[in-house]
Design a protein around this motif. Sequence first.
Motif: not given
Length: 260
Positions: A84-91, A102-105, A131-136, A224-231
């Motif tokens: 989901g890196n840089q994959e944006h959707v409308g509000a 979620p931890a990513f997406g 989730v956008h905050n998580l990306e940052h 980007v293949e090394k990106q992970v979500g952590a919980w």
Amino acid sequence: MANQKKTRREVADQLRNQQKRADKRQGLIIVGACVAIAVLIVGLAAFRPIKDWWDLRQYNDLEIGDIGAKADTCSPIITKKATGNQEHVGADVEVDYPEAPPAFGKHEDTWDPMGRKLYTKDDRPDTERLVHNLEHGYTILWFRNIERNSEEYDDLRAIADRLKGDSNMRTKFKAVEWDDADGEWLDGGNPWKDAEGNEIDTSDMKVAFTHWSKGGEDVDVSDVEKQVGAWQFCGTVSGAALNDFMIEYPYLDSPEPSGG
């Protein structure tokens, strides 16, 4: 006849004077009510900071790691490959995240400003925005079944207070109450397992930390293949576990650490 006219005039004057006195009393009542309302509004505005100070005074000399329960109330950290890196959707778009929380997406194209640190489910931003905050580089502490006016909630408020501000990027943090409308709490593990494959019992967990990692501080963001979500899940609020989690996953370890 003259006396009769005089009497009528006197009666009219008396009625006018009575009306003036009544109008004056009504005016004083209105002014008094307005003053009372103004005093009440000012009093309520002043009461909240005073009450907050009183409720949180016990935390004045505590660091984050000293707030709440010990770290051993929490599970081991769990990671999953991120997408989901840089994959944006409308509000107005709802994303069906495989994990809750979620931890990513995929996420909204705007993020929530840094200043606000604690939200209830009544005033919180949409999950897609967070989730956008998580990306940052934010760490989000999600919580559920923590009552207001409880010691656990005071722990949350104290942690949010320790991480207040919007200039120090190390305080990229938000505590957000989970909304069941976004999915079943802690769903998506099927079941959740630690790094050794041991199942994690989440039945009594009230808190979940999440972070979107680029795979380590030294990893290039383009990989980007090394990106992970952590919980990490906790049975109650643990400042010690949160502190360790944010050291393990600082804001710089994220796909876009300079934003937000």
